[in-house]
Design a protein around this motif. Structure first.
Motif, short mmCIF file in Angstrom:
data_model
loop_
_atom_site.label_atom_id
_atom_site.label_comp_id
_atom_site.label_asym_id
_atom_site.label_seq_id
_atom_site.Cartn_x
_atom_site.Cartn_y
_atom_site.Cartn_z
N UNK A 265 0.84 -1.20 0.00
CA UNK A 265 0.00 0.00 0.00
C UNK A 265 0.88 1.26 0.00
N UNK A 266 1.87 1.24 0.90
CA UNK A 266 2.80 2.37 1.00
C UNK A 266 3.56 2.55 -0.33
N UNK A 267 3.99 1.42 -0.88
CA UNK A 267 4.75 1.46 -2.14
C UNK A 267 3.91 2.10 -3.25
N UNK A 268 2.66 1.68 -3.37
CA UNK A 268 1.79 2.22 -4.42
C UNK A 268 1.61 3.73 -4.26
N UNK A 269 1.42 4.16 -3.02
CA UNK A 269 1.23 5.60 -2.80
C UNK A 269 2.49 6.38 -3.16
N UNK A 270 3.63 5.84 -2.78
CA UNK A 270 4.89 6.53 -3.06
C UNK A 270 5.15 6.59 -4.57
N UNK A 271 4.92 5.48 -5.24
CA UNK A 271 5.16 5.43 -6.69
C UNK A 271 4.23 6.44 -7.40
N UNK A 272 2.97 6.48 -7.00
CA UNK A 272 2.04 7.41 -7.63
C UNK A 272 2.45 8.86 -7.40
N UNK A 273 2.80 9.16 -6.15
CA UNK A 273 3.17 10.56 -5.84
C UNK A 273 4.45 10.97 -6.57
N UNK A 274 5.45 10.09 -6.54
CA UNK A 274 6.71 10.42 -7.20
C UNK A 274 6.48 10.62 -8.70
N UNK A 275 5.66 9.77 -9.29
CA UNK A 275 5.42 9.90 -10.73
C UNK A 275 4.64 11.16 -11.08
N UNK A 276 3.76 11.57 -10.16
CA UNK A 276 3.03 12.82 -10.39
C UNK A 276 4.04 13.98 -10.49
N UNK A 277 5.01 13.98 -9.58
CA UNK A 277 6.00 15.06 -9.55
C UNK A 277 6.98 14.96 -10.73
N UNK A 278 7.39 13.73 -11.06
CA UNK A 278 8.40 13.56 -12.12
C UNK A 278 7.82 13.74 -13.51
N UNK A 279 6.55 13.39 -13.70
CA UNK A 279 6.03 13.36 -15.07
C UNK A 279 5.62 14.74 -15.59
N UNK A 280 5.53 15.70 -14.70
CA UNK A 280 5.22 17.05 -15.17
C UNK A 280 6.26 17.46 -16.21
N UNK A 281 5.81 18.08 -17.29
CA UNK A 281 6.76 18.28 -18.40
C UNK A 281 7.87 19.28 -18.02
N UNK A 282 9.06 19.08 -18.57
CA UNK A 282 10.20 19.93 -18.18
C UNK A 282 9.91 21.40 -18.46
N UNK A 283 10.22 22.24 -17.48
CA UNK A 283 10.08 23.68 -17.65
C UNK A 283 11.40 24.21 -18.23
N UNK A 284 11.43 24.27 -19.56
CA UNK A 284 12.68 24.61 -20.26
C UNK A 284 13.13 26.02 -19.90
N UNK A 285 12.18 26.91 -19.73
CA UNK A 285 12.50 28.30 -19.38
C UNK A 285 13.26 28.37 -18.05
N UNK A 286 12.90 27.46 -17.14
CA UNK A 286 13.57 27.44 -15.83
C UNK A 286 14.83 26.57 -15.86
N UNK A 287 15.23 26.10 -17.05
CA UNK A 287 16.49 25.35 -17.18
C UNK A 287 16.35 23.84 -17.02
N UNK A 288 15.11 23.34 -16.94
CA UNK A 288 14.95 21.89 -16.78
C UNK A 288 15.19 21.16 -18.10
N UNK A 289 15.71 19.93 -18.00
CA UNK A 289 16.00 19.16 -19.22
C UNK A 289 15.38 17.77 -19.14
N UNK A 290 14.80 17.29 -20.27
CA UNK A 290 14.16 15.96 -20.28
C UNK A 290 15.14 14.84 -19.92
N UNK A 291 16.44 15.05 -20.19
CA UNK A 291 17.40 13.98 -19.92
C UNK A 291 17.58 13.73 -18.42
#
Ligand SMILES: Nc1ncnc2c1ncn2[C@@H]1O[C@H](COP(=O)(O)OS(=O)(=O)O)[C@@H](OP(=O)(O)O)[C@H]1O
Ligand SMILES: [Mg+2]
Length: 355
Positions: A82-108
């Protein structure tokens, strides 16, 4: 932004921002929600693990050869589905947001996509480095001040890069710290970046306008002893608050101390909040070893803002010992004008318990 460690700064800032967005959302949805039973620590647990998964995933892709000393490991997640599923979902929510290129983020950097549970757990476990005296290494406290987080008080997401046991870069995200200390009820969320030799700067943690990317340099004010106000822990178990009161008396400090959880104290001190002037953290007894992730980024924030951080005997902090610092030493962070006098006062009282 200085050229020195510029890509490390970009990566660390992006990683800390994404983690802070996640912890803020966990707080708003789970801690504030009425479903939380008093004493239930599960929101801080999921937030802690998922913030480490996010930051380590980004560091691993951006700097694959750098080891990481992180506070958490994934063993609890391997046995608790249960804990694992919640962590994976939350982490993916944060990671999958598209890179903010203006702020210097990179897809790599592994952002703009979702990751499987195995990858995310492996990323958390990459924080198992033992530390040491040579080479590059990162240190991470995904939520420093867990008690503050649960109270809706101060907490911090803390990341530092060390090279040969010296902190070269410190990044601290403080989601609940007012951006402007002179308007304590105004916008919250401040981000602090310190680069060795290039100062400490503040910027908004959650920028909305491009002007928000401006870095504001921080300089600790020069204060006389009589103007000081102590900054100290909220939790009596984490620092010798009674000793602090005796030292304040010896020094003639009359202002009541400001109590704050987490490394937000270092950040508040670096920008001179509320006539701050000294952060005293003396051990409550024998045996506790301070953790490297609780002091590495914060100490650079102070030094680069013109202050001094030492142990209670005046020695500089040794970050080359592994995951912890030495035993029973305490931390004294203060402006240059008063640091020596504070050490004298501690010595005059015969040190603190366990020193
Ligand atoms: N006994 C003892 N002595 C000293 N320090 C301890 C002790 N126990 C815990 N800790 C560490 O304190 C971290 C939080 O410290 P704070 O400065 O935020 O203090 S407090 O929140 O007001 O208690 C806290 O960090 P987090 O676990 O990340 O919250 C701990 O690493
Ligand atoms: Mg901590």
């Amino acid at each position: 932004m200085s050229d020195y460690l510029s890509s490390e700064q970009n990566v660390a800032v992006a990683a800390v921002r994404r983690a802070c967005k996640l912890t803020t959302s966990v707080f708003n949805n789970l801690v504030k929600g009425e479903t939380l039973v008093k004493g239930d620590k599960s929101p801080v647990t999921v937030a802690d693990f998922s913030a480490q998964a996010v930051i380590n995933t980004i560091l691993l892709r951006a700097f694959p050869h750098d080891p990481i000393i992180g506070e958490e490991d994934a063993s609890d997640l391997r046995t608790n589905e249960l804990l694992r599923t919640r962590v994976v979902d939350l982490a993916n929510e944060a990671l999958s947001e598209k890179p903010n290129v203006e702020a210097g983020e990179e897809p790599s950097w592994g952002i703009g996509q979702k990751w499987g549970a195995d990858d995310l757990l492996a990323a958390i476990d990459k924080g198992n480095y033992e530390g040491g005296r040579s080479g590059r290494m990162w240190t991470l406290d995904p939520i420093d001040g867990t008690k503050g987080f649960l109270r809706g008080g101060q907490y911090a997401v803390c990341l530092a890069l060390l090279v040969d046991a010296r902190v070269e870069l410190g990044v601290i995200g403080c989601p609940n710290l007012p951006l402007d200390p002179s308007s304590p009820d105004g916008a919250r969320g401040a981000l602090f970046v310190a680069v060795r030799g290039h100062g400490t700067h503040q910027l908004p943690l959650f920028p909305t306008l491009s002007a928000d990317h401006t870095h504001i340099p921080l300089r600790m004010p020069t204060l006389a002893l009589s103007q000081l106000r102590f900054l100290e822990s909220v939790e009596k178990a984490h620092a010798a608050l009674d000793t602090n009161a005796r030292i304040a008396e010896v020094l003639g400090v009359t202002e009541a101390p400001a109590r704050m959880d987490s490394q937000a104290k270092y950040a508040a001190l670096a920008r001179g909040d509320g006539n701050g002037g000294v952060y005293l953290r003396l051990p409550t007894g024998v045996g506790y070893r301070e953790k490297i992730w609780d002091h590495a980024p914060g100490s650079l924030l102070i030094e680069e803002a013109g202050g001094i951080v030492s142990d209670s005997r005046g020695q500089s902090l040794d970050f080359g010992l592994g995951r912890t610092l030495g035993e029973n030493f305490g931390v004294v962070a203060a402006g240059k004008a008063v640091h020596a006098q504070i050490l004298e006062a501690i010595k005059g009282l015969g040190g603190a318990p366990g020193i």
